[in-house]
Design a protein around this motif. Structure first.
Motif, PDB file in Angstrom:
ATOM      1  N   LYS A   2       0.829  -1.201   0.000  1.00  0.00           N
ATOM      2  CA  LYS A   2       0.000   0.000   0.000  1.00  0.00           C
ATOM      3  C   LYS A   2       0.868   1.257   0.000  1.00  0.00           C
ATOM      4  N   THR A   3       0.353   2.323  -0.621  1.00  0.00           N
ATOM      5  CA  THR A   3       1.061   3.595  -0.665  1.00  0.00           C
ATOM      6  C   THR A   3       1.421   4.067   0.732  1.00  0.00           C
ATOM      7  N   SER A   4       0.514   3.928   1.681  1.00  0.00           N
ATOM      8  CA  SER A   4       0.762   4.419   3.035  1.00  0.00           C
ATOM      9  C   SER A   4       1.870   3.647   3.740  1.00  0.00           C
ATOM     10  N   SER A   5       2.218   2.457   3.234  1.00  0.00           N
ATOM     11  CA  SER A   5       3.261   1.665   3.881  1.00  0.00           C
ATOM     12  C   SER A   5       4.661   2.024   3.379  1.00  0.00           C
ATOM     13  N   VAL A   6       4.757   2.840   2.347  1.00  0.00           N
ATOM     14  CA  VAL A   6       6.056   3.233   1.804  1.00  0.00           C
ATOM     15  C   VAL A   6       6.303   4.697   2.155  1.00  0.00           C
ATOM     16  N   THR A   7       7.394   4.930   2.863  1.00  0.00           N
ATOM     17  CA  THR A   7       7.760   6.291   3.220  1.00  0.00           C
ATOM     18  C   THR A   7       9.086   6.665   2.568  1.00  0.00           C
ATOM     19  N   ARG A   8       9.303   7.943   2.400  1.00  0.00           N
ATOM     20  CA  ARG A   8      10.555   8.427   1.837  1.00  0.00           C
ATOM     21  C   ARG A   8      11.580   8.746   2.907  1.00  0.00           C
ATOM     22  N   VAL A   9      11.115   8.956   4.137  1.00  0.00           N
ATOM     23  CA  VAL A   9      12.023   9.366   5.208  1.00  0.00           C
ATOM     24  C   VAL A   9      11.574   8.750   6.527  1.00  0.00           C
ATOM     25  N   ALA A  10      12.567   8.389   7.362  1.00  0.00           N
ATOM     26  CA  ALA A  10      12.315   7.814   8.684  1.00  0.00           C
ATOM     27  C   ALA A  10      13.340   8.399   9.654  1.00  0.00           C
ATOM     28  N   ILE A  11      13.261   7.988  10.905  1.00  0.00           N
ATOM     29  CA  ILE A  11      14.192   8.483  11.924  1.00  0.00           C
ATOM     30  C   ILE A  11      14.544   7.335  12.860  1.00  0.00           C
ATOM     31  N   THR A  12      15.809   7.278  13.278  1.00  0.00           N
ATOM     32  CA  THR A  12      16.221   6.256  14.237  1.00  0.00           C
ATOM     33  C   THR A  12      15.718   6.635  15.629  1.00  0.00           C
ATOM     34  N   ASP A  13      15.693   5.664  16.525  1.00  0.00           N
ATOM     35  CA  ASP A  13      15.282   5.934  17.906  1.00  0.00           C
ATOM     36  C   ASP A  13      16.218   6.953  18.562  1.00  0.00           C
ATOM     37  N   ALA A  14      17.517   6.827  18.320  1.00  0.00           N
ATOM     38  CA  ALA A  14      18.475   7.756  18.923  1.00  0.00           C
ATOM     39  C   ALA A  14      18.227   9.186  18.441  1.00  0.00           C
ATOM     40  N   ALA A 118       9.526   1.377  -5.111  1.00  0.00           N
ATOM     41  CA  ALA A 118       9.591   2.383  -6.173  1.00  0.00           C
ATOM     42  C   ALA A 118       8.309   2.391  -7.000  1.00  0.00           C
ATOM     43  N   ALA A 119       7.764   1.226  -7.280  1.00  0.00           N
ATOM     44  CA  ALA A 119       6.524   1.141  -8.057  1.00  0.00           C
ATOM     45  C   ALA A 119       5.370   1.804  -7.300  1.00  0.00           C
ATOM     46  N   VAL A 120       5.295   1.593  -5.994  1.00  0.00           N
ATOM     47  CA  VAL A 120       4.239   2.210  -5.188  1.00  0.00           C
ATOM     48  C   VAL A 120       4.382   3.728  -5.222  1.00  0.00           C
ATOM     49  N   LEU A 121       5.601   4.230  -5.043  1.00  0.00           N
ATOM     50  CA  LEU A 121       5.815   5.675  -5.035  1.00  0.00           C
ATOM     51  C   LEU A 121       5.536   6.301  -6.399  1.00  0.00           C
ATOM     52  N   GLU A 122       5.882   5.608  -7.463  1.00  0.00           N
ATOM     53  CA  GLU A 122       5.620   6.127  -8.812  1.00  0.00           C
ATOM     54  C   GLU A 122       4.122   6.216  -9.094  1.00  0.00           C
ATOM     55  N   ALA A 123       3.344   5.302  -8.515  1.00  0.00           N
ATOM     56  CA  ALA A 123       1.889   5.295  -8.728  1.00  0.00           C
ATOM     57  C   ALA A 123       1.176   6.305  -7.828  1.00  0.00           C
ATOM     58  N   ALA A 124       1.856   6.764  -6.785  1.00  0.00           N
ATOM     59  CA  ALA A 124       1.251   7.695  -5.825  1.00  0.00           C
ATOM     60  C   ALA A 124       1.291   9.122  -6.369  1.00  0.00           C
ATOM     61  N   PRO A 125       0.470  10.000  -5.826  1.00  0.00           N
ATOM     62  CA  PRO A 125       0.555  11.413  -6.220  1.00  0.00           C
ATOM     63  C   PRO A 125       1.953  11.962  -5.918  1.00  0.00           C
ATOM     64  N   ALA A 126       2.343  12.961  -6.661  1.00  0.00           N
ATOM     65  CA  ALA A 126       3.655  13.591  -6.451  1.00  0.00           C
ATOM     66  C   ALA A 126       3.720  14.179  -5.046  1.00  0.00           C
ATOM     67  N   PRO A 127       4.907  14.181  -4.443  1.00  0.00           N
ATOM     68  CA  PRO A 127       5.027  14.804  -3.115  1.00  0.00           C
ATOM     69  C   PRO A 127       4.659  16.284  -3.158  1.00  0.00           C
ATOM     70  N   ARG A 128       4.182  16.775  -2.042  1.00  0.00           N
ATOM     71  CA  ARG A 128       3.798  18.176  -1.921  1.00  0.00           C
ATOM     72  C   ARG A 128       5.030  19.072  -2.077  1.00  0.00           C
ATOM     73  N   ARG A 129       4.839  20.222  -2.683  1.00  0.00           N
ATOM     74  CA  ARG A 129       5.895  21.222  -2.866  1.00  0.00           C
ATOM     75  C   ARG A 129       5.631  22.404  -1.947  1.00  0.00           C
ATOM     76  N   GLY A 130       6.655  23.187  -1.708  1.00  0.00           N
ATOM     77  CA  GLY A 130       6.519  24.363  -0.860  1.00  0.00           C
ATOM     78  C   GLY A 130       5.445  25.317  -1.333  1.00  0.00           C
ATOM     79  N   ALA A 131       5.267  25.418  -2.643  1.00  0.00           N
ATOM     80  CA  ALA A 131       4.252  26.315  -3.197  1.00  0.00           C
ATOM     81  C   ALA A 131       2.831  25.834  -2.911  1.00  0.00           C
TER      82      ALA A 131
END
Length: 135
Positions: A2-14, A118-131
């Motif tokens: 699912k699209t919601s299961s693929v993220t572009r960024v994460a953070i370690t516990d530390a 990559a296939a999931v992200l390509e099928a998803a809407p483009a990421p939001r832009r600052g504008a």
């Protein structure tokens, strides 16, 4: 996958522990990765509202707890096939990033997306832009 299961960024516990301390001290914060030289290639943490996101900047996602992670458009084009993880290491980074006085610095660890991700992200809407809106 699912699209919601693929993220572009994460953070370690530390890094999340350091981030929580910064939020406790400074209030809501945001990250920006410019891709500039020297410390500009590291993720920079700013109090929310003290860094103006450019119109073309890309919102990669939100990390702990709901902290926006933005990237310059040029850098995004280079890293668009890469998952980023914010981590923290001992040492001093840029004096402009909030963690600098704490004796640590945020860094990025990366890996290429799998073909399925990559296939999931390509099928998803483009990421939001600052504008598109503040954030």
């Amino acid at each position: 996958m699912k699209t919601s299961s693929v993220t572009r960024v994460a953070i370690t516990d530390a890094a999340a522990d350091v981030l929580q301390g910064l939020i406790s001290q400074h209030g809501p914060v945001m990250f920006h990765q410019s891709g500039g030289c020297c410390d500009g290639s590291s993720p920079m943490c700013y109090p929310l509202g003290e860094f103006r996101v450019g119109a073309a900047d890309v919102l990669l996602g939100r990390i702990f707890p709901e902290t926006a992670f933005w990237m310059s458009a040029d850098q995004f084009e280079y890293w668009r096939h890469t998952h980023l993880t914010v981590d923290v290491v001992p040492g001093r980074g840029s004096g402009f990033s909030l963690e600098a006085p704490e004796g640590v610095r945020f860094i990025i660890r990366s890996r290429l997306f799998t073909d399925a991700e990559a296939a999931v992200l390509e099928a998803a809407p483009a990421p939001r832009r600052g504008a598109d809106s503040a954030g």
